[in-house]
Design a protein around this motif. Structure first.
Motif, PDB file in Angstrom:
ATOM      1  N   ARG A 215     -19.853  35.646 -26.349  1.00  0.00           N
ATOM      2  CA  ARG A 215     -20.719  36.000 -27.456  1.00  0.00           C
ATOM      3  C   ARG A 215     -20.459  37.415 -27.961  1.00  0.00           C
ATOM      4  N   GLU A 216     -20.760  37.613 -29.209  1.00  0.00           N
ATOM      5  CA  GLU A 216     -20.885  38.966 -29.744  1.00  0.00           C
ATOM      6  C   GLU A 216     -22.357  39.356 -29.797  1.00  0.00           C
ATOM      7  N   THR A 217     -23.190  38.357 -29.989  1.00  0.00           N
ATOM      8  CA  THR A 217     -24.636  38.565 -29.915  1.00  0.00           C
ATOM      9  C   THR A 217     -25.202  37.532 -28.952  1.00  0.00           C
ATOM     10  N   VAL A 218     -26.391  37.771 -28.461  1.00  0.00           N
ATOM     11  CA  VAL A 218     -26.999  36.899 -27.457  1.00  0.00           C
ATOM     12  C   VAL A 218     -27.241  35.509 -28.041  1.00  0.00           C
ATOM     13  N   THR A 219     -26.882  34.482 -27.274  1.00  0.00           N
ATOM     14  CA  THR A 219     -27.189  33.110 -27.656  1.00  0.00           C
ATOM     15  C   THR A 219     -27.975  32.460 -26.531  1.00  0.00           C
ATOM     16  N   ASN A 220     -28.575  31.334 -26.833  1.00  0.00           N
ATOM     17  CA  ASN A 220     -29.337  30.616 -25.816  1.00  0.00           C
ATOM     18  C   ASN A 220     -28.486  29.611 -25.060  1.00  0.00           C
ATOM     19  N   TYR A 221     -27.203  29.482 -25.415  1.00  0.00           N
ATOM     20  CA  TYR A 221     -26.422  28.367 -24.897  1.00  0.00           C
ATOM     21  C   TYR A 221     -25.205  28.783 -24.085  1.00  0.00           C
ATOM     22  N   GLU A 222     -24.788  29.997 -24.228  1.00  0.00           N
ATOM     23  CA  GLU A 222     -23.556  30.414 -23.578  1.00  0.00           C
ATOM     24  C   GLU A 222     -23.569  30.185 -22.076  1.00  0.00           C
ATOM     25  N   ALA A 223     -24.668  30.443 -21.426  1.00  0.00           N
ATOM     26  CA  ALA A 223     -24.719  30.396 -19.963  1.00  0.00           C
ATOM     27  C   ALA A 223     -24.520  28.992 -19.405  1.00  0.00           C
ATOM     28  N   TYR A 224     -24.576  27.956 -20.239  1.00  0.00           N
ATOM     29  CA  TYR A 224     -24.390  26.596 -19.755  1.00  0.00           C
ATOM     30  C   TYR A 224     -22.916  26.192 -19.678  1.00  0.00           C
ATOM     31  N   TYR A 225     -22.023  27.036 -20.137  1.00  0.00           N
ATOM     32  CA  TYR A 225     -20.608  26.714 -20.191  1.00  0.00           C
ATOM     33  C   TYR A 225     -19.806  27.690 -19.335  1.00  0.00           C
ATOM     34  N   ILE A 226     -18.701  27.212 -18.805  1.00  0.00           N
ATOM     35  CA  ILE A 226     -17.794  28.086 -18.066  1.00  0.00           C
ATOM     36  C   ILE A 226     -16.890  28.800 -19.065  1.00  0.00           C
ATOM     37  N   ASN A 227     -16.950  30.115 -19.069  1.00  0.00           N
ATOM     38  CA  ASN A 227     -16.066  30.904 -19.920  1.00  0.00           C
ATOM     39  C   ASN A 227     -15.257  31.855 -19.043  1.00  0.00           C
ATOM     40  N   GLU A 228     -14.538  32.764 -19.679  1.00  0.00           N
ATOM     41  CA  GLU A 228     -13.655  33.653 -18.933  1.00  0.00           C
ATOM     42  C   GLU A 228     -14.406  34.474 -17.892  1.00  0.00           C
ATOM     43  N   ARG A 229     -15.586  34.949 -18.227  1.00  0.00           N
ATOM     44  CA  ARG A 229     -16.311  35.807 -17.291  1.00  0.00           C
ATOM     45  C   ARG A 229     -16.924  34.996 -16.148  1.00  0.00           C
ATOM     46  N   VAL A 230     -17.286  33.765 -16.404  1.00  0.00           N
ATOM     47  CA  VAL A 230     -17.739  32.892 -15.316  1.00  0.00           C
ATOM     48  C   VAL A 230     -16.607  32.691 -14.309  1.00  0.00           C
ATOM     49  N   ILE A 231     -15.409  32.466 -14.810  1.00  0.00           N
ATOM     50  CA  ILE A 231     -14.260  32.284 -13.922  1.00  0.00           C
ATOM     51  C   ILE A 231     -14.034  33.542 -13.089  1.00  0.00           C
ATOM     52  N   LYS A 232     -14.143  34.715 -13.707  1.00  0.00           N
ATOM     53  CA  LYS A 232     -13.989  35.969 -12.960  1.00  0.00           C
ATOM     54  C   LYS A 232     -15.060  36.088 -11.875  1.00  0.00           C
ATOM     55  N   ALA A 233     -16.265  35.616 -12.163  1.00  0.00           N
ATOM     56  CA  ALA A 233     -17.328  35.644 -11.152  1.00  0.00           C
ATOM     57  C   ALA A 233     -16.972  34.733  -9.986  1.00  0.00           C
ATOM     58  N   PHE A 234     -16.433  33.538 -10.272  1.00  0.00           N
ATOM     59  CA  PHE A 234     -15.965  32.661  -9.193  1.00  0.00           C
ATOM     60  C   PHE A 234     -14.894  33.371  -8.369  1.00  0.00           C
ATOM     61  N   GLN A 235     -13.964  34.039  -9.055  1.00  0.00           N
ATOM     62  CA  GLN A 235     -12.884  34.726  -8.352  1.00  0.00           C
ATOM     63  C   GLN A 235     -13.421  35.857  -7.475  1.00  0.00           C
ATOM     64  N   ALA A 236     -14.465  36.518  -7.933  1.00  0.00           N
ATOM     65  CA  ALA A 236     -15.081  37.572  -7.115  1.00  0.00           C
ATOM     66  C   ALA A 236     -15.657  36.987  -5.836  1.00  0.00           C
ATOM     67  N   ARG A 237     -16.337  35.851  -5.939  1.00  0.00           N
ATOM     68  CA  ARG A 237     -16.884  35.187  -4.750  1.00  0.00           C
ATOM     69  C   ARG A 237     -15.780  34.828  -3.767  1.00  0.00           C
ATOM     70  N   VAL A 238     -14.699  34.259  -4.288  1.00  0.00           N
ATOM     71  CA  VAL A 238     -13.606  33.817  -3.426  1.00  0.00           C
ATOM     72  C   VAL A 238     -12.966  35.013  -2.731  1.00  0.00           C
ATOM     73  N   ALA A 239     -12.694  36.070  -3.491  1.00  0.00           N
ATOM     74  CA  ALA A 239     -12.056  37.254  -2.902  1.00  0.00           C
ATOM     75  C   ALA A 239     -12.936  37.877  -1.828  1.00  0.00           C
TER      76      ALA A 239
END
Length: 513
Positions: A215-239
Motif C-alpha cells: 500500500r501507499e495508503t492504509v487499506t482494509n484488505y492488504e493484511a489478508y494477502y501474502i506480499n513481499e513484506r509478509v514473506i520477509k516476516a516468514f524468513q525472519a521466523r525461519v532464520a
C-alpha cells in the motif's frame, strides 16, 4: 482491489475426485485437473483454496490445531467452570503417536502442501501459454503466494516434529515438492535439508511477488494477502529458528523499512474514556490496523475459533470448558509490584468481560466473535509486535543490551492504558544476554498469548535458558495434572502420528515415543 477472500476448498478441488473402482471408469461429467485449471482465473481460484486449507484456529470441544495446543499443553489454560474433561490428556503432558493434536497438525499441513503442489503443477502447464504482461505478472504473484504457503507449512511441520533445530542432521519431516502417488512412501529428511528447502521456496517467492498488494495508503484488505513484506516476516521466523540471528534481524528491518508497520494503540482514558483503542479493536472488531502483517480472513460459514474454549459462545453463559490460567492472568504486572495490571491492554483483551476474577472465573476473551457472528474472528498470524520481539532477541544476542531494552520498552509502552495518574512500567535494563533472553521469553508470552507460539517458544528459547513448563498449583490442580515439565523434555517435540507410521512403515519415530 477491494475484495476479501471467500475461500472455498470446493472451488479448488471441484474435479480432483475420480472414480477408482475395479475397472477405473472415467465418468462423463468428471472434471480432471487439466480441465479444472485452464486460465489465470482458475489459478487464482486454486490459490484461494490453498489459503483456505490453512486452519491453525480449527477445532472445538477440546480438540484443535496450533492456537489451542500451544496454551493447553503449556501454561495458558486451566479447567473451565463447565468442563467435561476436555483436554485432560494433553494437559497431563500425555503425548502418543495417536494424539489428536499431532495428527491434526501433520495431516493439515501436508494437505495444504499437496494442494499447493497441485496448483504449482497446473501453473507449470499454463504459464508458458500466457501472452499478456498483466497475465504473466498475476501468474507470478500467484506462484509466489503458493510457494510462500508451501514453505510456511513445511516450516511449521519442522518446528513441531524436529527434535533439534540447529543440528542439520536431526531427523525432520518429509519434503514434498510434487504430488505423490497414493502408494508412495518416503523417509524423513534432515533438518538441514528441510531448512534449505524452506529458504529456497521463500526466496523464490520473494523474487516473484513484486509489489503485489503493498500500500501507499492504509487499506482494509492488504493484511489478508501474502506480499513481499509478509514473506520477509516468514524468513525472519525461519532464520531465528535456524540460529541465523543476524539474518533474522536483516529480514525484520526489511519488513519494517520506512516505518511501514506501526504498533496499535491502547485506550486513552484521559482524552476519550469510551474509545478502546486500536489494539483492543484489532481483536474485538477485527479492525485491520497498521500492526497487522498477515491475517487469516474469517467470514460467514468459516471456522468459529470461540468453539476452542466454549460450548455455546463466549461469556459466562456460554459453557466455558477452558479458562485463562491463574499463572498467565497474574503474569501481567507492568510496574513490578506483584499485582496484576488491567492497565495492560493485552490483559483486557485476554480477559472476557463477564469474568468473575474474585471467584476465580477467568474467561478467555481474545476471540469472542466479531462482525460475522459471535463465534467468528479473523486470525492474526503475523504482527509487527512479533517482529519487534525478534529484533530485541537479535540485539541481545549481539551484545546490544541497551538496544534490546529500548526495543522492549517501546513495545511495552504501547500496551499501557493511558490513565490519570499514569502507570509507570518497570524500567527495563539487562546486565547479561541470558537476562535479556529470559525477559524476551516472558514478553513473548504476554504479547503472543493464544496466537500459537508458547509451546514452540519454550522448545526453542526455553530449552536454551533451562526454562520449562512451571504451572501455578491452582491451575494444575484444576485438572489434577502435573504442574511441570522440564526444559528440553522429549515432549517438546511431537510424535510422528500413528496414521503416518501405519501408511509409511519405514518412517522414523521421534525419541521417547
Amino acid at each position: 482491489m477491494k475484495k476479501i477472500f471467500k475461500f472455498s476448498l470446493f472451488a479448488l478441488f471441484l474435479g480432483f475426485a475420480s472414480c477408482d473402482d475395479a475397472i477405473d471408469i472415467v465418468q462423463a461429467n468428471e472434471l480432471d485437473e487439466e480441465g479444472a485449471y485452464q486460465s489465470v482465473e482458475d489459478l487464482q481460484t486454486g490459490l484461494n483454496g490453498v489459503y483456505a486449507s490453512y486452519v491453525p484456529d480449527a477445532g472445538s470441544n477440546g480438540t484443535g490445531d496450533l492456537i489451542l495446543f500451544n496454551e493447553l499443553f503449556t501454561d495458558g489454560i486451566k479447567r473451565g467452570m463447565d468442563s467435561s474433561g476436555q483436554g485432560n490428556q494433553e494437559y497431563s503432558f500425555t503425548l502418543q503417536p495417536g494424539t489428536q493434536f499431532a495428527n491434526t497438525l501433520w495431516s493439515n499441513r501436508y494437505a495444504l502442501i499437496n494442494y499447493a503442489n497441485r496448483l504449482l503443477r497446473a501453473w507449470d502447464r499454463i504459464f508458458p501459454t500466457l501472452e499478456s504482461e498483466a497475465d504473466i505478472e498475476r501468474a507470478n504473484q500467484i506462484k509466489a503466494q503458493t510457494l510462500a504457503l508451501r514453505g510456511m507449512a513445511h516450516f511449521e511441520l519442522l518446528q513441531y516434529f524436529t527434535p533439534e533445530y540447529q543440528n542439520p542432521n536431526s531427523p525432520s519431516v518429509i519434503i514434498m515438492d510434487f504430488v505423490p502417488e497414493i502408494t508412495d512412501t518416503f523417509p524423513r529428511n534432515t533438518a538441514g535439508e528441510v531448512f534449505e528447502f524452506i529458504n529456497n521456496d521463500l526466496e523464490e517467492a520473494a523474487n516473484l511477488i513484486g509489489d503485489f498488494y503493498l500500500r501507499e495508503t492504509v487499506t482494509n484488505y492488504e493484511a489478508y494477502y501474502i506480499n513481499e513484506r509478509v514473506i520477509k516476516a516468514f524468513q525472519a521466523r525461519v532464520a531465528l529458528c535456524q540460529g541465523n540471528y543476524a539474518l533474522a534481524g536483516t529480514y525484520v528491518d526489511a519488513v519494517g523499512a520506512d516505518d511501514y508497520y506501526t504498533l496499535s494503540t491502547p485506550p486513552n482514558e484521559v482524552v476519550n474514556p469510551t474509545d478502546p483503542g486500536t489494539y483492543q479493536r484489532m481483536y474485538t472488531e477485527d479492525l485491520t490496523t497498521n500492526e497487522n502483517i498477515w491475517t487469516l480472513a474469517r467470514k460467514d460459514g468459516d471456522n468459529g475459533v470461540v468453539a476452542l474454549f466454549y460450548a455455546n459462545g463466549a461469556g459466562i453463559d456460554g459453557s466455558p470448558f477452558f479458562e485463562l490460567s491463574y499463572d498467565l492472568f497474574e503474569f501481567y504486572d507492568l510496574d513490578g509490584d506483584g499485582n496484576t495490571d488491567l492497565t495492560d491492554v493485552r490483559l483486557r483483551v485476554l480477559l472476557e468481560g463477564t469474568s468473575e476474577v474474585d471467584n476465580g472465573i477467568l474467561l478467555i476473551g481474545k476471540y469472542q466473535g466479531g462482525a460475522f457472528g459471535q463465534n467468528i474472528n479473523d486470525i492474526k498470524i503475523v504482527r509487527w509486535a512479533e517482529m519487534l520481539l525478534i529484533r530485541a532477541e537479535v540485539q541481545a544476542r549481539a551484545g546490544q543490551l541497551t538496544d534490546a531494552a529500548n526495543t522492549l520498552r517501546d513495545l511495552r509502552q504501547s500496551r499501557i492504558v493511558i490513565t490519570s495518574p499514569p502507570v509507570n512500567p518497570t524500567i527495563i535494563s539487562f546486565d547479561t544476554t541470558n537476562e535479556a533472553l529470559r525477559y524476551i521469553l516472558d514478553e513473548r508470552r504476554r504479547e503472543l498469548a493464544f496466537e500459537g507460539h508458547r509451546y514452540i517458544d519454550l522448545k526453542r528459547l526455553g530449552a536454551e535458558l533451562g526454562i520449562g513448563i512451571d504451572r501455578d498449583t491452582r491451575d494444575c490442580a484444576s485438572f489434577s495434572a502435573p504442574c511441570g515439565l522440564p526444559a528440553g523434555d522429549f515432549r517438546f517435540t511431537l510424535p510422528i502420528p500413528r496414521n503416518e507410521i501405519n501408511a509409511n512403515p519405514g518412517i522414523e519415530q521421534n525419541p521417547g515415543y
